[in-house]
Design a protein around this motif. Structure first.
Motif: not given
Length: 213
Positions: A24, A29, A55, A87-88, A160, A162, A164, A181-182, A184
């Protein structure tokens, strides 16, 4: 090759390039507002398109529609993109009948945008490629992805998400600067049960006379 087919091929090529990436890319951020209100954000990075993962809260086992936003987008806008959503590993992406991820472009991607997606389960990665003949200059939801929270998730668990960038260019193929901006998915706490009083008073039947003390 007609124009529409050309855009579809280009969008698919963006996805292939996205999935071929092994890491990534690091970008600036920026914090996510606690209320999730994209329109009220004051900490956007100026001079860059801000790509923002949501979020959100969810219940165990729930299938969520996870949003990715575009903010601070302006002339010349963006035309060709390759975006990675990581993704998680505890989350499960929801797939279409053809095996591709359930991705939908939204308000920040106009009707002329061709969007394609692909899944790499080994990397827990969804690649999204877009192509448009004109620069897209709207702000709002860029796309959504459907993900399922595990049934055994506990209140307070955080999964989380994320982002990229493999490619982000305008209609003249010039690079567009992007800040990421990541986000969750958080498992919401169960609602608290009202506490019972320790010594509840016995109800008095109004029809039954009460002896005076």
């Amino acid at each position: 090759m007609n124009k529409t087919l050309h855009r579809k091929v280009a969008a698919f090529a963006c996805c292939i390039a996205t999935l071929s990436a092994l890491g990534i890319t690091a970008f600036a951020q920026i914090p996510f507002p606690e209320d999730g209100d994209i329109d009220s954000m004051t900490e956007l990075i100026d001079g860059k398109v801000n790509l923002i993962a949501g979020q959100i809260e969810a219940a165990p086992g729930e299938i969520v529609t996870f949003p990715v936003y575009v903010a601070n987008n302006a002339d010349p806008g963006f035309a060709a993109t390759g975006v990675r959503l990581v993704y998680d590993p505890r989350l499960v992406p929801i797939l279409k009948a053809n095996g591709r991820p359930m991705i939908k472009h939204n308000t920040a991607a106009g009707d002329e945008v061709v969007m394609s997606s692909a899944l790499n389960e080994d990397l827990n990665l969804i690649g999204i490629g877009t192509m448009s003949s004109d620069g897209e200059m709207d702000n709002g939801i860029f796309f959504t992805a459907q993900l399922q929270v595990p049934e055994d998730a506990q209140p307070g668990d955080v999964f989380p998400i994320e982002l990229g960038i493999e490619r982000f260019t305008d209609s003249n193929t010039n690079p567009v600067e992007v800040a990421i901006r990541n986000g969750s998915i958080r498992v919401a706490a169960a609602p608290e049960e009202p506490e019972e009083p320790e010594n509840p008073e016995e109800p008095v039947d109004p029809e039954v006379p009460v002896d005076p003390e």
